[in-house]
Design a protein around this motif. Structure first.
Motif, short mmCIF file in Angstrom:
data_model
loop_
_atom_site.label_atom_id
_atom_site.label_comp_id
_atom_site.label_asym_id
_atom_site.label_seq_id
_atom_site.Cartn_x
_atom_site.Cartn_y
_atom_site.Cartn_z
N ILE A 86 0.85 -1.19 0.00
CA ILE A 86 0.00 0.00 0.00
C ILE A 86 0.88 1.24 0.00
O ILE A 86 1.83 1.33 0.79
N ASP A 87 0.57 2.18 -0.88
CA ASP A 87 1.33 3.43 -0.99
C ASP A 87 0.95 4.40 0.12
O ASP A 87 0.37 5.47 -0.13
N ALA A 88 1.28 4.03 1.35
CA ALA A 88 1.00 4.88 2.51
C ALA A 88 1.78 4.30 3.69
O ALA A 88 2.07 3.11 3.72
N ARG B 36 -1.29 5.31 8.53
CA ARG B 36 -2.52 5.54 7.75
C ARG B 36 -3.25 4.24 7.50
O ARG B 36 -4.48 4.20 7.52
N ARG C 244 6.09 3.01 2.10
CA ARG C 244 4.91 2.21 1.83
C ARG C 244 4.74 1.18 2.96
O ARG C 244 5.57 1.07 3.84
N ARG D 10 -6.38 -1.25 0.43
CA ARG D 10 -5.36 -0.50 -0.33
C ARG D 10 -6.02 0.67 -1.06
O ARG D 10 -5.56 1.81 -0.98
N ASP D 11 -7.11 0.39 -1.77
CA ASP D 11 -7.79 1.44 -2.52
C ASP D 11 -8.32 2.53 -1.59
O ASP D 11 -8.23 3.73 -1.91
N VAL E 114 -7.15 3.46 1.43
CA VAL E 114 -6.03 4.24 1.98
C VAL E 114 -5.39 5.12 0.91
O VAL E 114 -5.12 6.30 1.15
N GLU E 115 -5.17 4.55 -0.26
CA GLU E 115 -4.50 5.31 -1.32
C GLU E 115 -5.37 6.43 -1.90
O GLU E 115 -4.86 7.38 -2.45
N SER E 116 -6.69 6.31 -1.76
CA SER E 116 -7.57 7.35 -2.30
C SER E 116 -7.74 8.52 -1.34
O SER E 116 -8.22 9.59 -1.73
N PRO F 10 -3.34 12.89 1.45
CA PRO F 10 -2.19 12.75 2.37
C PRO F 10 -2.41 13.57 3.64
O PRO F 10 -3.11 14.56 3.65
#
Length: 179
Positions: free
Chosen positions: A47-49, A53, A133, A170-171, A173-175, A178
């Motif tokens: 996940i890109d976070a 988060r 990540r 994942r979707d 958190v990434e949406s 920031p």
């Protein structure tokens, strides 16, 4: 006289007792073997976070209906010893939280009916990756006599539901914007 036609047969309590003890021993051996050899399902997603988060979204049970395709109606406190309640596949579960390590791990254990028949220990582990990540790993160890008879269903239905939840988290958190 028992071999004569029309004669009443007496119930053989000794044979019945031996049969019952044998069946009980077989079930006990199967339960002990399965306890030492659980059926495990493990899935992961990057996940890109950062873990903080991901943890916030994972433990925000009130928001589950907005994004979670598999665990509905999740309720309870994220603290050791607390009871959670959730529904999945039309069944309601009430596991006990076993471990909470903020931003790293959430683990619970539940039983379907009597302990030893169908038990599960479920965990979410968050691993901080060097690039900011997070790797989320969802794992469940299934134990109990009934597990031997449902591994096909667990593989065919439960594993895909883990993948679906991972992707939805994942979707989610990434949406989000920031921090």
């Amino acid at each position: 006289m028992t071999g004569m036609p029309g004669a009443k047969r007496r119930f053989d309590w000794r044979r019945a007792g031996i049969g019952a003890v044998t069946m009980l021993a077989i079930v006990l051996i199967l339960a002990l073997w399965q306890r030492a050899h659980p059926y495990s399902i493990q899935t992961s997603v990057d996940i890109d976070a950062p873990p903080e988060r991901v943890w916030t979204a994972l433990t925000d049970f009130d928001a589950y209906p907005e994004w979670n395709p598999t665990l509905t109606g999740m309720r309870g406190e994220v603290k050791e010893g607390a009871r959670l309640t959730f529904e999945t596949d039309g069944m309601t579960f009430t596991p006990t939280v076993r471990d909470v390590e903020r931003n790293r791990e959430l683990r619970w254990e539940g039983h379907l009916g009597v302990v030893g028949i169908f038990d599960g220990e479920h965990s979410f582990t968050l691993e901080a990756l060097p690039d900011g990540r997070t790797r989320l790993t969802q794992n469940e160890q299934f134990r109990g006599v009934a597990v031997l008879f449902v591994t096909g269903m667990l593989h065919g239905e439960t594993a895909p539901s883990f993948h679906a939840m991972n992707a939805a988290l994942r979707d989610r958190v990434e949406s989000e914007l920031p921090d």
